[in-house]
Design a protein around this motif. Structure first.
Motif, PDB file in Angstrom:
ATOM      1  N   CYS A 254       0.634  -1.590   0.050  1.00 23.76           N
ATOM      2  CA  CYS A 254       0.314   0.193  -0.391  1.00 23.76           C
ATOM      3  C   CYS A 254       1.166   1.407  -0.132  1.00 23.76           C
ATOM      4  CB  CYS A 254      -1.223  -0.114   0.826  1.00 23.76           C
ATOM      5  SG  CYS A 254      -1.684  -1.489   1.509  1.00 23.76           S
ATOM      6  N   GLU A 255       0.323   2.162  -0.703  1.00 28.17           N
ATOM      7  CA  GLU A 255       0.726   3.668  -0.415  1.00 28.17           C
ATOM      8  C   GLU A 255      -0.526   4.292   0.616  1.00 28.17           C
ATOM      9  OE1 GLU A 255       2.999   5.517  -0.913  1.00 28.17           O
ATOM     10  OE2 GLU A 255       3.929   4.450  -2.120  1.00 28.17           O
ATOM     11  N   ASP A 256       0.514   5.044   1.472  1.00 32.01           N
ATOM     12  CA  ASP A 256      -0.249   5.771   2.342  1.00 32.01           C
ATOM     13  C   ASP A 256      -0.963   7.343   1.920  1.00 32.01           C
ATOM     14  OD1 ASP A 256       1.750   7.596   3.226  1.00 32.01           O
ATOM     15  OD2 ASP A 256       2.087   6.275   4.656  1.00 32.01           O
ATOM     16  N   ASP A 261       6.621  11.565  -3.407  1.00 29.69           N
ATOM     17  CA  ASP A 261       7.424  11.354  -3.733  1.00 29.69           C
ATOM     18  C   ASP A 261       8.245  10.149  -3.576  1.00 29.69           C
ATOM     19  OD1 ASP A 261       8.053  10.686  -1.426  1.00 29.69           O
ATOM     20  OD2 ASP A 261      10.162  13.047  -1.349  1.00 29.69           O
ATOM     21  N   ASP A 262       7.819   8.769  -3.864  1.00 29.15           N
ATOM     22  CA  ASP A 262       8.365   8.325  -3.592  1.00 29.15           C
ATOM     23  C   ASP A 262       7.524   6.469  -4.398  1.00 29.15           C
ATOM     24  OD1 ASP A 262       6.816   7.084  -1.284  1.00 29.15           O
ATOM     25  OD2 ASP A 262       8.024   7.121  -0.320  1.00 29.15           O
ATOM     26  N   PHE A 263       6.807   6.645  -4.352  1.00 31.05           N
ATOM     27  CA  PHE A 263       5.841   5.606  -3.975  1.00 31.05           C
ATOM     28  C   PHE A 263       6.300   3.464  -4.463  1.00 31.05           C
ATOM     29  CE2 PHE A 263       3.768   8.509  -7.171  1.00 31.05           C
ATOM     30  CZ  PHE A 263       3.139   8.667  -7.446  1.00 31.05           C
ATOM     31  N   ASP A 264       6.876   3.811  -2.770  1.00 34.53           N
ATOM     32  CA  ASP A 264       7.193   2.542  -2.759  1.00 34.53           C
ATOM     33  C   ASP A 264       6.530   1.601  -2.615  1.00 34.53           C
ATOM     34  OD1 ASP A 264       6.910   3.635   0.042  1.00 34.53           O
ATOM     35  OD2 ASP A 264       8.454   3.696   0.521  1.00 34.53           O
ATOM     36  N   PHE A 265       5.248   1.641  -2.042  1.00 32.40           N
ATOM     37  CA  PHE A 265       3.968   0.370  -1.972  1.00 32.40           C
ATOM     38  C   PHE A 265       4.501  -0.151  -1.102  1.00 32.40           C
ATOM     39  CE2 PHE A 265       2.351   2.001  -5.948  1.00 32.40           C
ATOM     40  CZ  PHE A 265       0.778   1.574  -5.558  1.00 32.40           C
ATOM     41  N   ASN A 266       4.996   0.243   0.403  1.00 31.90           N
ATOM     42  CA  ASN A 266       5.501  -0.260   1.660  1.00 31.90           C
ATOM     43  C   ASN A 266       4.545  -0.200   2.763  1.00 31.90           C
ATOM     44  OD1 ASN A 266       7.230   1.767   2.594  1.00 31.90           O
ATOM     45  ND2 ASN A 266       9.044   0.249   1.464  1.00 31.90           N
ATOM     46  N   ASP A 267       4.302   1.161   2.467  1.00 34.17           N
ATOM     47  CA  ASP A 267       4.263   1.961   3.911  1.00 34.17           C
ATOM     48  C   ASP A 267       2.751   1.161   4.506  1.00 34.17           C
ATOM     49  OD1 ASP A 267       5.235   4.717   2.840  1.00 34.17           O
ATOM     50  OD2 ASP A 267       3.114   5.162   1.987  1.00 34.17           O
ATOM     51  N   VAL A 268       2.183   0.316   4.270  1.00 36.39           N
ATOM     52  CA  VAL A 268       1.760  -1.501   5.050  1.00 36.39           C
ATOM     53  C   VAL A 268       2.141  -2.347   4.071  1.00 36.39           C
ATOM     54  CG1 VAL A 268      -0.358  -1.240   4.312  1.00 36.39           C
ATOM     55  CG2 VAL A 268       0.408  -2.272   6.736  1.00 36.39           C
TER      56      VAL A 268
HETATM   57 CA   LIG Z   1       4.906   5.617   0.081  1.00 37.15          CA
END
Ligand SMILES: [Ca+2]
Ligand SMILES: [Ca+2]
Ligand SMILES: [Ca+2]
Length: 406
Positions: A254-256, A261-268
């Motif tokens: 997920c993105e929170d 600026d990151d789109f790391d898709f690890n916010d959860v």
């Molecule tokens: Ca993120």
């Protein structure tokens, strides 16, 4: 695109009018602010990855649950020949792993780093049967490991662990619908159950991080021959606890929407598996396993704040390489649907205009706030763009039949 631009323009107008109005005239509208946050995110996502495929459902679909027909009175599943049909059976604990873990506990200062384990479905694996000798109150010599006759996880008897060892099914047992809130053993010398144990996460070279439970032997019966003082060394019996990964597990990343600026898709990041159980009544359950929380806003999966559940403050990123490391947290709950899209994810976002709460969605053909992938797909390191880790991400956005993880 046109709609997004209108929202962005409206956001600008709103912040402009805020600076030129007195506060008492300004009406904070959380719905409007939510649209502002989402439109900024949508715009940044589309600029980077393009407009999504109109049929892209972001990996969400109904999952076939695994059927469990267990006796309600026990959590142990002793049918080892069937485990591999529905759950990933862990590798045997090798001699070098066992030796490393034994040495670790042998040299441990007992007050160091006890971890809390929260698993509902897990394997217990034999690691070490201790041979340490104790002197009983009548001066007899007692080998602690020889007296440790039953193992308990929570209130459940873990079958086939006796004399501090397990020789069946490759030295392991599966527990379903169980608990890891306490471990204990029955001592045949004093006929009592003792929970003198320590649980640790240990990074074993060549094997990675595992969770180990180690016991110290103690006997405190009535008669002198039933008394042995504990020595504070947790090497009399060691077992490994491996959270269960069902074969129908999927991973939600997920993105929170806190930053764009990151789109790391690890916010959860969490895994979901489903079981269908017929005893004592027919229910469908989701087994949810929290893996990582790489965001710093309050975020709730099915009402549980994820940082709190994993034992860290909201300000801490968990298991993404940037903050703290915590064991996974697993729980089981009744559900009405077996589509992981229906697992509720809520974020509380403290914007400069005020706090807003929104649900992370993944509507077909729209910019996603969460994606669903096979549970074998690794999440990104903190602030690492998903495209940096998976160069085919953009291709998947445009065409759902080209998964980025292949
Ligand atoms: Ca993120
Ligand atoms: Ca000991
Ligand atoms: Ca993050």
């Amino acid at each position: 695109m046109k709609k997004i631009s209108i929202f962005a323009a409206a956001a600008l107008a709103a912040s402009f009018s805020l600076t030129s109005c007195s506060n008492d005239k300004y009406h904070f509208d959380p719905n409007f602010q939510t649209e502002v946050v989402k439109s900024k995110y949508n715009e940044a996502f589309t600029a980077l990855f393009g407009t999504p495929d109109a049929t892209q459902n972001w990996g969400f679909q109904k999952i076939t649950p695994h059927t469990i027909k267990l006796d309600a009175t026990r959590a142990t599943n002793p049918n080892g020949n069937q485990w591999a049909d529905f759950i990933n059976v862990p590798e045997h604990v090798s001699a070098d792993e066992a030796q490393y873990v034994y040495d670790y506990f042998k040299n441990l200062t007992a007050t160091e780093g006890n971890v809390t384990l929260n698993f509902s479905d897990f394997f217990v694996q034999q690691v070490w049967k201790g041979t340490d000798a104790y002197t009983a109150g009548n001066d007899a010599t007692v080998v602690g490991g020889n007296q440790m006759d039953y193992l308990f996880a929570g209130e459940d008897h873990v079958y086939n662990f006796n004399n501090a060892i397990n020789n069946t099914w490759d030295g392991m047992m599966l527990i379903q619908n169980g608990s890891t809130d306490k471990f204990s053993y029955h001592n045949s010398l004093d006929s009592k159950v003792h929970d003198k144990y320590i649980a640790m996460a240990i990074d074993v070279p060549g094997h990675g991080v595992g969770y180990y439970v180690a016991f110290d032997y103690i006997a405190d019966g009535q008669n002198p021959n039933q008394k042995c003082a504990a020595d504070g060394v947790y090497t009399d019996w060691i077992v490994k606890i491996v959270p269960g990964v069902y074969k129908n597990s999927h991973r939600i990343m997920c993105e929170d929407l806190g930053t764009t600026d990151d789109f790391d898709f690890n916010d959860v990041v969490f895994d979901v598996a489903y079981t269908e159980e017929w005893w004592p009544e027919h229910n469908i359950y989701a087994i949810i396993t929290l893996q990582a929380a790489g965001g710093t806003m309050p975020l709730y999966v099915e009402g549980k704040e994820v940082h709190e559940a994993m034992g860290a403050p909201v300000s801490a990123m968990i298991n993404t390489g940037a903050g703290v490391t915590r064991p996974v947290v697993q729980w089981k709950q009744k559900v009405a649907s077996t589509n992981p899209d229906d697992i509720e994810i809520k974020v509380v976002n403290e914007t400069s205009e005020g706090a807003i709460t929104y649900t992370l969605t993944a509507e077909t053909g729209k910019v996603p706030y969460k994606i669903c992938v096979p549970s074998s797909v690794a999440w990104t390191a903190e602030k690492q763009s998903i495209e940096a880790k998976y160069p085919n991400f953009k291709q998947w956005v445009a065409n759902k039949s080209l998964p980025f993880w292949n």
